[in-house]
Design an enzyme around this catalytic site. Structure first.
Site, PDB file in Angstrom:
ATOM      1  N   TRP A 165      36.922  42.096  64.457  1.00  0.00           N
ATOM      2  CA  TRP A 165      35.455  43.183  64.373  1.00  0.00           C
ATOM      3  C   TRP A 165      34.721  42.946  65.695  1.00  0.00           C
ATOM      4  O   TRP A 165      33.758  43.807  65.832  1.00  0.00           O
ATOM      5  CB  TRP A 165      34.997  42.681  63.094  1.00  0.00           C
ATOM      6  CG  TRP A 165      34.366  41.202  62.950  1.00  0.00           C
ATOM      7  CD1 TRP A 165      35.002  40.317  62.272  1.00  0.00           C
ATOM      8  CD2 TRP A 165      33.155  40.784  63.437  1.00  0.00           C
ATOM      9  NE1 TRP A 165      34.370  39.074  62.570  1.00  0.00           N
ATOM     10  CE2 TRP A 165      33.359  39.359  63.010  1.00  0.00           C
ATOM     11  CE3 TRP A 165      32.209  41.293  64.211  1.00  0.00           C
ATOM     12  CZ2 TRP A 165      32.093  38.323  63.312  1.00  0.00           C
ATOM     13  CZ3 TRP A 165      30.946  40.503  64.554  1.00  0.00           C
ATOM     14  CH2 TRP A 165      30.923  39.007  64.081  1.00  0.00           C
TER      15      TRP A 165
ATOM     16  N   TRP B 138      18.111  47.944  53.746  1.00  0.00           N
ATOM     17  CA  TRP B 138      19.107  47.304  54.271  1.00  0.00           C
ATOM     18  C   TRP B 138      18.895  46.870  55.878  1.00  0.00           C
ATOM     19  O   TRP B 138      19.550  45.732  56.281  1.00  0.00           O
ATOM     20  CB  TRP B 138      20.208  48.481  54.378  1.00  0.00           C
ATOM     21  CG  TRP B 138      21.145  48.398  53.148  1.00  0.00           C
ATOM     22  CD1 TRP B 138      21.097  49.453  52.309  1.00  0.00           C
ATOM     23  CD2 TRP B 138      22.071  47.363  52.718  1.00  0.00           C
ATOM     24  NE1 TRP B 138      22.049  48.999  51.318  1.00  0.00           N
ATOM     25  CE2 TRP B 138      22.887  48.079  51.599  1.00  0.00           C
ATOM     26  CE3 TRP B 138      22.768  46.358  53.549  1.00  0.00           C
ATOM     27  CZ2 TRP B 138      23.977  47.378  51.156  1.00  0.00           C
ATOM     28  CZ3 TRP B 138      23.919  45.775  53.046  1.00  0.00           C
ATOM     29  CH2 TRP B 138      24.572  46.245  51.944  1.00  0.00           C
TER      30      TRP B 138
ATOM     31  N   TRP C  55      29.458  45.934  60.943  1.00  0.00           N
ATOM     32  CA  TRP C  55      30.801  45.324  61.521  1.00  0.00           C
ATOM     33  C   TRP C  55      31.394  44.454  60.462  1.00  0.00           C
ATOM     34  O   TRP C  55      32.435  44.556  59.938  1.00  0.00           O
ATOM     35  CB  TRP C  55      31.013  45.041  62.875  1.00  0.00           C
ATOM     36  CG  TRP C  55      31.170  46.252  63.630  1.00  0.00           C
ATOM     37  CD1 TRP C  55      30.021  47.098  64.464  1.00  0.00           C
ATOM     38  CD2 TRP C  55      32.344  46.806  63.987  1.00  0.00           C
ATOM     39  NE1 TRP C  55      30.780  47.970  64.792  1.00  0.00           N
ATOM     40  CE2 TRP C  55      32.120  47.898  64.788  1.00  0.00           C
ATOM     41  CE3 TRP C  55      33.748  46.617  63.657  1.00  0.00           C
ATOM     42  CZ2 TRP C  55      33.050  48.780  65.185  1.00  0.00           C
ATOM     43  CZ3 TRP C  55      34.560  47.491  63.947  1.00  0.00           C
ATOM     44  CH2 TRP C  55      34.458  48.548  64.715  1.00  0.00           C
TER      45      TRP C  55
ATOM     46  N   GLU D 140      17.805  52.444  52.812  1.00  0.00           N
ATOM     47  CA  GLU D 140      18.280  52.304  54.086  1.00  0.00           C
ATOM     48  C   GLU D 140      17.549  51.347  55.005  1.00  0.00           C
ATOM     49  O   GLU D 140      17.984  50.539  55.817  1.00  0.00           O
ATOM     50  CB  GLU D 140      18.617  53.461  54.694  1.00  0.00           C
ATOM     51  CG  GLU D 140      19.740  54.212  54.075  1.00  0.00           C
ATOM     52  CD  GLU D 140      20.883  53.647  54.170  1.00  0.00           C
ATOM     53  OE1 GLU D 140      21.675  53.040  54.892  1.00  0.00           O
ATOM     54  OE2 GLU D 140      21.308  53.449  52.634  1.00  0.00           O
TER      55      GLU D 140
ATOM     56  N   TRP E 114      44.356  38.106  63.763  1.00  0.00           N
ATOM     57  CA  TRP E 114      44.182  39.476  64.204  1.00  0.00           C
ATOM     58  C   TRP E 114      45.235  39.671  65.197  1.00  0.00           C
ATOM     59  O   TRP E 114      45.582  39.028  65.754  1.00  0.00           O
ATOM     60  CB  TRP E 114      42.795  39.657  64.909  1.00  0.00           C
ATOM     61  CG  TRP E 114      41.620  39.258  63.994  1.00  0.00           C
ATOM     62  CD1 TRP E 114      40.713  38.143  64.229  1.00  0.00           C
ATOM     63  CD2 TRP E 114      41.118  39.868  62.972  1.00  0.00           C
ATOM     64  NE1 TRP E 114      39.739  38.158  63.214  1.00  0.00           N
ATOM     65  CE2 TRP E 114      39.834  39.371  62.624  1.00  0.00           C
ATOM     66  CE3 TRP E 114      41.442  41.438  62.661  1.00  0.00           C
ATOM     67  CZ2 TRP E 114      39.167  39.691  61.523  1.00  0.00           C
ATOM     68  CZ3 TRP E 114      40.371  41.988  61.334  1.00  0.00           C
ATOM     69  CH2 TRP E 114      39.459  41.082  60.915  1.00  0.00           C
TER      70      TRP E 114
ATOM     71  N   ASN F  28      26.503  57.729  60.539  1.00  0.00           N
ATOM     72  CA  ASN F  28      26.638  56.520  59.796  1.00  0.00           C
ATOM     73  C   ASN F  28      27.941  56.536  59.037  1.00  0.00           C
ATOM     74  O   ASN F  28      28.355  55.306  58.804  1.00  0.00           O
ATOM     75  CB  ASN F  28      25.185  56.266  58.953  1.00  0.00           C
ATOM     76  CG  ASN F  28      24.052  56.133  59.818  1.00  0.00           C
ATOM     77  OD1 ASN F  28      24.150  55.894  61.153  1.00  0.00           O
ATOM     78  ND2 ASN F  28      22.866  56.253  59.449  1.00  0.00           N
TER      79      ASN F  28
END
Length: 434
Positions: A343, A262, A366, A259, A290, A325
């Site tokens: 987003w 990441w 996102w 993590e 959208w 998370n």
């Protein structure tokens, strides 16, 4: 003001004395070190909420640092201004030979630092930046041809292979505490003088326990469990050393270390592709039509979509400044897929509300959920809120904590049926990509 030769250490996203690279380098230098912090008007004046928990957190951490400095006959000099104006004042008031600070990789920060570097150069003052906020910098884990990775798995393999023992070794800043500039005590600029009020939000501990690391892989996806570290805000503002935590993770939890990788992957993406701040990483998704229904967006923000796991997450965010998370992925998928809302709307709301908001990770997460980002989930992967509930909150412990009116007349009907929302999303994305 004293005209003795001094150095400056500029605190930013590194609010600690312990294991602070730039501070260590400054204190090892030849001149007394004046520590400063700038409450940046470019950032603070754009914040919507004047009880922003992050500003209170920064104020409290600076106050704690200041108390320690007083014991050494020094204090932290704070400004509420633009960095340019603050440094013009510093140059006028002090005989500065060098400014030390730790590197920041966000687009605004890089632009700011270039301007400050130019200002200091014009006054014959050195400006040196150091690696502290990450373990490997954006140029330290690249492809063989020098290009940045845009897929996580090969990036993580290179990150691991490039990691050296020294990358996780601490620096002993505290050994040189007597080298701070001696001056009269100063107070941290009060919140009220900057137009802010004290936030009542609770801040999680900055200590990660062995138990958290030991059980992280098994518990991290279950929002009703205390299975995550909650260190995000401390990483964001550097109140803990990323090296220290990574070293513990390397020894005790490879899942947790992954993590952290990441986190550095998204820092690398933001550094090499700054357009992602407000644009799709994959430009082919620019054609997505959208819906951007403002009424539905407001229902999502308030946790009134009729989907319990989505609503629980949004209410947790609104009330605590935190969201689990796993639930972040669920609510982001719901907004971008079920409701077909851009987003960027969701990313901006998270940026406003999250205590642990960090541009690189927030933007990356996102765009991952929307399918528009680097190494994103495919657009046709659409989380089913009911399936996510059965898998990760089967006894509804998390949901009932945040949605007490569940199963009563007060709870709203679903804002859109899952099947309808899924098919509409698939059709919209397909049209955009054909």
């Amino acid at each position: 003001m004293s005209k003795e030769a001094i150095s400056i250490f500029w605190f930013r996203r590194d609010l600690r004395f312990d294991d602070n690279t730039g501070l260590h380098e400054a204190l090892e230098g030849n001149n007394p070190v004046l520590p400063i912090f700038i409450f940046d008007k470019h950032i603070l004046d754009d914040l919507e909420d004047k009880d922003d928990g992050r500003v209170t957190f920064i104020f409290d951490e600076l106050t704690a640092l200041n108390e320690q400095l007083k014991e050494k006959g020094s204090t932290l000099l704070t400004f509420y201004d633009t960095p340019e104006k603050a440094f013009k004042q510093l140059v006028k008031d002090y005989n500065i030979t060098k400014v030390y600070t730790n590197r920041d990789y966000e687009p605004y920060a890089r632009d700011r630092d270039e301007k400050i570097a130019d200002l200091l150069k014009d006054n014959d003052i050195e400006f040196e930046l150091f690696k502290d906020h990450v373990i490997l910098e954006p140029d330290e884990a690249l492809k063989d041809d020098g290009d940045p990775y845009v897929v996580f798995t090969p990036y993580s393999k290179t990150w691991r292979s490039n990691l050296k023992p020294k990358d996780l070794e601490p620096v002993p800043s505290a050994l040189y505490f007597d080298n701070f500039h001696q001056h009269q005590f100063k107070k941290i600029i009060p919140l009220k003088e900057m137009g802010f009020e004290r936030s009542s939000l609770d801040i999680p501990s900055k200590n990660i326990t062995d138990n958290t690391l030991k059980n992280y892989a098994d518990l991290r996806d279950y929002p009703a469990e205390k299975g995550t570290s909650r260190l995000g805000i401390h990483f964001r503002f550097g109140t803990v050393s990323i090296r220290k935590v990574a070293k513990e993770a390397k020894e005790k939890s490879d899942t947790y270390l992954n993590e952290l990788i990441w986190r550095e992957f998204y820092q690398t993406i933001l550094y090499h592709f700054p357009k992602v701040v407000d644009s799709n990483f994959k430009s082919k998704y620019d054609a997505v039509n959208w819906r951007n229904n403002e009424k539905e967006f407001e229902a999502w923000c308030q946790g009134k979509t009729g989907y319990p796991i989505v609503d629980a997450g949004m209410r947790q965010l609104n009330q605590t400044g935190y969201m689990h998370n796993r639930i972040r992925m669920v609510v982001a998928s719901f907004l971008t897929k079920h409701l077909l809302i851009d987003w960027r709307w969701g990313e901006a709301y998270f940026a406003r509300k999250l205590l642990d908001y960090e541009l690189a990770s927030n933007n990356g997460g996102w765009q991952w959920a929307a399918g528009t980002g680097t190494d994103a989930q495919p657009y046709f992967r659409i989380f089913n809120p009911e399936s996510q509930t059965k898998k990760f909150d089967p006894e509804l412990k998390y949901i009932k904590k945040w949605v007490p009116e569940l199963d009563t007349e007060d709870y709203p009907e679903p804002i859109v049926e899952h099947k309808e929302g899924r098919e509409r999303a698939l059709d919209t994305y397909k049209k955009a990509l054909n």
